[in-house]
Scaffold this active site. Structure first.
Site, short mmCIF file in Angstrom:
data_model
loop_
_atom_site.label_atom_id
_atom_site.label_comp_id
_atom_site.label_asym_id
_atom_site.label_seq_id
_atom_site.Cartn_x
_atom_site.Cartn_y
_atom_site.Cartn_z
N LYS A 58 0.82 -1.21 0.00
CA LYS A 58 0.00 0.00 0.00
C LYS A 58 0.86 1.27 0.00
CE LYS A 58 -3.54 -2.34 2.79
NZ LYS A 58 -4.32 -2.29 4.05
N ARG A 110 -3.41 12.15 8.45
CA ARG A 110 -3.46 12.20 9.91
C ARG A 110 -2.82 10.96 10.51
NH1 ARG A 110 -4.13 17.46 10.98
NH2 ARG A 110 -5.71 18.34 9.59
N ARG A 150 -1.22 -21.30 8.75
CA ARG A 150 -1.98 -20.15 9.22
C ARG A 150 -3.22 -20.62 9.97
NH1 ARG A 150 1.35 -15.90 9.14
NH2 ARG A 150 2.79 -16.24 7.40
N ARG A 261 -13.30 -5.38 12.64
CA ARG A 261 -13.34 -4.87 11.27
C ARG A 261 -14.68 -5.19 10.62
NH1 ARG A 261 -8.34 -3.55 9.06
NH2 ARG A 261 -6.54 -4.06 10.37
#
Length: 273
Positions: A58, A110, A150, A261
């Site tokens: 990202k 921010r 995982r 989330r």
């Protein structure tokens, strides 16, 4: 939050507009968004130019002709806008970089940042990121190896930047939908099925490629006349579609909270692994 397709879209569009143009003005309105004293930040950037823009997960990495890099992570609420001379957008900015009249505005920084680093510092800052999902080296075999062992949910695994770089809330939900898997599915159950791993692999690659092709889901244009950015928003199948009919089976898309989330999915055609 901008994810891989949004940042790749920014990278390509900006590469056609700001490369090799000297920075003629630097404005810092929020010093916490940068990593140096504002005066030092300005003095090191003025007169330099961006020769190449790279994306990692990202992040965007602006490679300068001085050998330094500007490392950008927009985080939640962050975006960019390339303003024409004297163009006003009615938004507060944290950092502005002027290129011969054009101003690259960094908005909503921010939580995000724009740090001036050397090559070693940049590599260290990105060292913990997992591999790129669209890298040619990300074969089905290597993808399968990433998932082994995982024990978290499907969504938690997809958004874990240490496992795979660049996927966030939106595309994790879209990938899970494309694969026909419930976001809460246990990763160990998926990893145990070659068929489900294959579906997930193909879903991740197809969703991310399509999302980039249509400019990502964030609708604010990068510059006046930009008709590409945000074009994927209307193509999202489940993300932010709570209460709407599922485009695949006609069921009702639901929203729930998972590990703090938002999760959007169709309970009728996305099944637990």
């Amino acid at each position: 939050m901008p994810e891989l397709p949004e940042m790749e879209n920014y990278r390509v569009l900006l590469s056609g507009r700001i490369l090799d143009k000297p920075m003629t003005g630097i404005t810092v309105n929020r010093e916490k968004s940068i990593n140096l004293e504002a005066a030092d930040f300005r003095s090191q950037l003025l007169g330099s130019s961006i020769v190449y823009i790279e994306r990692r997960g990202k992040h965007l990495i602006f490679h300068l002709n001085t050998g330094k890099r500007l490392l950008l992570h927009l985080m939640l609420g962050g975006m960019m806008y390339l303003a024409a001379p004297d163009e006003s957008i009615g938004r507060s900015t944290q950092v502005e970089i002027e290129f011969d009249g054009q101003r690259l505005l960094f908005i909503g920084l921010r939580l995000g940042f724009l740090h001036l680093l050397n090559a070693k510092e940049t590599n260290e800052a990105l060292a913990d990121l997992g591999p790129e999902p669209l890298d040619p080296r990300m074969t089905l075999e290597s993808f399968s190896a990433l998932l082994k062992g995982r024990r978290s949910s499907l969504k938690s695994t997809l958004i874990n930047q240490h496992v795979i770089a660049g996927i966030g809330n939106c595309y994790a939900d879209e990938i899970a939908f494309a694969a026909g898997l419930a976001p809460a599915s246990k990763m160990q159950n998926i990893a145990a099925s070659a068929e489900q791993v294959g579906k997930l692999y193909e879903a991740a690659r197809s969703v991310l490629r399509e999302a980039y092709m249509y400019g990502g889901y964030m609708e604010m244009p990068l510059f006046a006349g930009d008709t590409k950015t945000g074009g994927f928003d209307e193509r999202c199948q489940v993300y932010d579609r709570e209460g709407e009919a599922c485009p695949r089976c006609g069921g009702t898309i639901r929203r729930l909270e998972q590990a703090g989330r938002k999760v959007f999915y169709c309970p009728d055609c996305q099944h637990e692994a």
